[in-house]
Design a protein around this motif. Structure first.
Motif, PDB file in Angstrom:
ATOM      1  N   PRO A  30       0.809  -1.226   0.000  1.00 52.99           N
ATOM      2  CA  PRO A  30       0.000   0.000   0.000  1.00 52.99           C
ATOM      3  C   PRO A  30       0.845   1.282   0.000  1.00 52.99           C
ATOM      4  N   ASN A  31       2.029   1.250  -0.573  1.00 53.50           N
ATOM      5  CA  ASN A  31       2.906   2.429  -0.519  1.00 53.50           C
ATOM      6  C   ASN A  31       3.125   3.063  -1.886  1.00 53.50           C
ATOM      7  N   THR A  32       2.090   3.029  -2.717  1.00 48.24           N
ATOM      8  CA  THR A  32       2.142   3.678  -4.024  1.00 48.24           C
ATOM      9  C   THR A  32       0.814   4.365  -4.287  1.00 48.24           C
ATOM     10  N   CYS A  33       0.828   5.279  -5.259  1.00 43.80           N
ATOM     11  CA  CYS A  33      -0.414   5.867  -5.746  1.00 43.80           C
ATOM     12  C   CYS A  33      -0.212   6.244  -7.204  1.00 43.80           C
ATOM     13  N   LEU A  34      -1.130   5.818  -8.048  1.00 43.27           N
ATOM     14  CA  LEU A  34      -1.079   6.103  -9.479  1.00 43.27           C
ATOM     15  C   LEU A  34      -2.354   6.810  -9.916  1.00 43.27           C
ATOM     16  N   LEU A  35      -2.170   7.980 -10.507  1.00 42.65           N
ATOM     17  CA  LEU A  35      -3.259   8.730 -11.143  1.00 42.65           C
ATOM     18  C   LEU A  35      -3.140   8.507 -12.642  1.00 42.65           C
ATOM     19  N   THR A  36      -4.239   8.140 -13.288  1.00 46.76           N
ATOM     20  CA  THR A  36      -4.250   7.947 -14.733  1.00 46.76           C
ATOM     21  C   THR A  36      -5.411   8.730 -15.345  1.00 46.76           C
ATOM     22  N   PRO A  37      -5.316   9.016 -16.643  1.00 48.00           N
ATOM     23  CA  PRO A  37      -6.476   9.613 -17.317  1.00 48.00           C
ATOM     24  C   PRO A  37      -7.627   8.599 -17.353  1.00 48.00           C
ATOM     25  N   THR A  38      -8.841   9.101 -17.321  1.00 49.82           N
ATOM     26  CA  THR A  38     -10.010   8.211 -17.378  1.00 49.82           C
ATOM     27  C   THR A  38     -10.061   7.459 -18.706  1.00 49.82           C
ATOM     28  N   THR A  39      -9.407   7.988 -19.726  1.00 51.67           N
ATOM     29  CA  THR A  39      -9.414   7.362 -21.048  1.00 51.67           C
ATOM     30  C   THR A  39      -8.329   6.307 -21.198  1.00 51.67           C
ATOM     31  N   SER A  40      -7.522   6.114 -20.194  1.00 56.41           N
ATOM     32  CA  SER A  40      -6.386   5.199 -20.269  1.00 56.41           C
ATOM     33  C   SER A  40      -6.764   3.826 -19.752  1.00 56.41           C
ATOM     34  N   PRO A  41      -6.381   2.771 -20.485  1.00 60.12           N
ATOM     35  CA  PRO A  41      -6.617   1.428 -19.945  1.00 60.12           C
ATOM     36  C   PRO A  41      -5.615   1.142 -18.836  1.00 60.12           C
ATOM     37  N   GLY A  42      -5.901   0.138 -18.078  1.00 60.77           N
ATOM     38  CA  GLY A  42      -4.964  -0.264 -17.037  1.00 60.77           C
ATOM     39  C   GLY A  42      -5.404   0.198 -15.669  1.00 60.77           C
ATOM     40  N   ARG A  48      -8.527  10.898 -13.645  1.00 65.02           N
ATOM     41  CA  ARG A  48      -8.881  12.293 -13.945  1.00 65.02           C
ATOM     42  C   ARG A  48      -9.100  12.409 -15.440  1.00 65.02           C
ATOM     43  N   ASP A  49     -10.155  13.114 -15.839  1.00 70.13           N
ATOM     44  CA  ASP A  49     -10.392  13.353 -17.261  1.00 70.13           C
ATOM     45  C   ASP A  49      -9.208  14.107 -17.855  1.00 70.13           C
ATOM     46  N   PRO A  50      -8.964  13.899 -19.156  1.00 68.84           N
ATOM     47  CA  PRO A  50      -7.893  14.664 -19.811  1.00 68.84           C
ATOM     48  C   PRO A  50      -8.149  16.164 -19.700  1.00 68.84           C
ATOM     49  N   PHE A  51      -7.073  16.916 -19.723  1.00 76.51           N
ATOM     50  CA  PHE A  51      -7.140  18.368 -19.587  1.00 76.51           C
ATOM     51  C   PHE A  51      -7.242  19.015 -20.966  1.00 76.51           C
ATOM     52  N   PRO A  52      -8.018  20.097 -21.082  1.00 73.82           N
ATOM     53  CA  PRO A  52      -8.192  20.757 -22.375  1.00 73.82           C
ATOM     54  C   PRO A  52      -7.028  21.709 -22.699  1.00 73.82           C
ATOM     55  N   GLY A 107      -7.991  11.390 -25.242  1.00 72.53           N
ATOM     56  CA  GLY A 107      -9.398  11.760 -25.194  1.00 72.53           C
ATOM     57  C   GLY A 107      -9.708  13.181 -25.619  1.00 72.53           C
ATOM     58  N   GLY A 108      -9.076  13.688 -26.654  1.00 73.28           N
ATOM     59  CA  GLY A 108      -9.348  15.043 -27.128  1.00 73.28           C
ATOM     60  C   GLY A 108      -8.659  16.127 -26.324  1.00 73.28           C
ATOM     61  N   GLY A 109      -7.786  15.755 -25.423  1.00 69.30           N
ATOM     62  CA  GLY A 109      -7.039  16.718 -24.614  1.00 69.30           C
ATOM     63  C   GLY A 109      -5.677  16.139 -24.281  1.00 69.30           C
ATOM     64  N   THR A 110      -5.215  16.387 -23.085  1.00 67.97           N
ATOM     65  CA  THR A 110      -3.930  15.859 -22.637  1.00 67.97           C
ATOM     66  C   THR A 110      -4.124  15.110 -21.322  1.00 67.97           C
ATOM     67  N   GLY A 111      -3.664  13.875 -21.319  1.00 69.97           N
ATOM     68  CA  GLY A 111      -3.747  13.056 -20.118  1.00 69.97           C
ATOM     69  C   GLY A 111      -2.531  13.244 -19.235  1.00 69.97           C
ATOM     70  N   LEU A 112      -2.731  13.088 -17.942  1.00 62.44           N
ATOM     71  CA  LEU A 112      -1.660  13.163 -16.960  1.00 62.44           C
ATOM     72  C   LEU A 112      -1.583  11.831 -16.220  1.00 62.44           C
ATOM     73  N   TRP A 113      -0.391  11.237 -16.241  1.00 66.31           N
ATOM     74  CA  TRP A 113      -0.080  10.083 -15.420  1.00 66.31           C
ATOM     75  C   TRP A 113       0.829  10.594 -14.321  1.00 66.31           C
ATOM     76  N   LEU A 114       0.479  10.323 -13.095  1.00 68.41           N
ATOM     77  CA  LEU A 114       1.256  10.780 -11.953  1.00 68.41           C
ATOM     78  C   LEU A 114       1.371   9.602 -10.986  1.00 68.41           C
ATOM     79  N   TYR A 115       2.607   9.166 -10.742  1.00 69.69           N
ATOM     80  CA  TYR A 115       2.860   7.953  -9.973  1.00 69.69           C
ATOM     81  C   TYR A 115       3.865   8.266  -8.872  1.00 69.69           C
ATOM     82  N   SER A 116       3.464   8.074  -7.646  1.00 70.72           N
ATOM     83  CA  SER A 116       4.341   8.289  -6.494  1.00 70.72           C
ATOM     84  C   SER A 116       4.487   6.968  -5.766  1.00 70.72           C
ATOM     85  N   ARG A 117       5.749   6.604  -5.466  1.00 68.90           N
ATOM     86  CA  ARG A 117       5.978   5.316  -4.815  1.00 68.90           C
ATOM     87  C   ARG A 117       7.134   5.400  -3.834  1.00 68.90           C
TER      88      ARG A 117
END
Length: 146
Positions: A30-42, A48-52, A107-117
Motif C-alpha cells: 500500500p505504498n504507491t499511488c497512481l493517477l491515470t487519465p479516465t481514457t487510459s486502460p490499465g 482524472r479526465d484529460p485536460f483541455p 481523449g481530445g485533450g492531454t492526459g496526466l499520469w502521476l505515480y508516487s511510490r
C-alpha cells in the motif's frame, strides 16, 4: 539502502528507466499511488479526465509544480516520452520516494499520469496518495491561472 537515507537530494537513488504505464503492474504493497487519465486502460488508484490543454502546456505545468515542491529533486528525464522523475524526500526521516509524471494526448485533450511510490517500507500511511493529490491540485490551479 543506507546510502539513500543519509544522502541529500537525488543522491544515493539509482536513476530508473522510464515507466511504461501501459504495462505497469502495481505492487501489492500500500505504498504507491497512481493517477491515470479516465481514457487510459490499465489499473490506477485515481483517475482524472484529460485536460483541455496542449501536451506542451501540460508538461510545462507539471514541471513547474515539481520545481515548487519542497524536498523534491530531479532524478531522470525522458523528453521523447514527455516523462520526468523526481526524488521527493520525507520531512522527518528523509526517506526517498520517486514521483513520475508523464503527459500525452488523450481523449481530445492531454492526459496526466502521476505515480508516487516509496522505495523503503511496506506502508506509507497514505503519504504517496496525499502527494499525488497535492501535485494534482497544484497542476490544476496552475492551468486555471494560465
Amino acid at each position: 539502502m543506507i546510502g539513500m537515507l543519509f544522502s541529500r537530494g537525488a543522491a544515493g537513488v539509482p536513476a530508473p528507466g522510464p515507466v511504461d504505464f501501459a504495462t505497469l503492474a502495481l505492487p501489492s504493497s500500500p505504498n504507491t499511488c497512481l493517477l491515470t487519465p479516465t481514457t487510459s486502460p490499465g489499473a490506477g488508484h485515481l483517475h482524472r479526465d484529460p485536460f483541455p490543454v496542449t501536451p506542451d502546456k501540460a508538461e510545462a505545468a507539471i514541471r513547474a509544480v515539481a520545481a515548487a515542491m519542497p524536498r523534491t529533486f530531479p532524478l531522470a528525464d525522458f523528453p521523447d516520452r514527455r516523462q520526468a522523475q523526481w526524488v521527493a524526500r520525507t520531512r522527518l526521516m528523509n526517506y526517498p520516494d520517486i514521483v513520475v509524471a508523464e503527459v500525452a494526448p488523450a481523449g481530445g485533450g492531454t492526459g496526466l499520469w502521476l505515480y508516487s511510490r516509496s522505495l523503503i517500507g511496506h506502508s506509507d500511511l497514505g503519504a504517496n496518495r496525499a502527494r499525488v493529490m497535492e501535485w494534482l491540485a497544484a497542476f490544476e490551479a496552475l492551468l486555471r491561472r494560465s
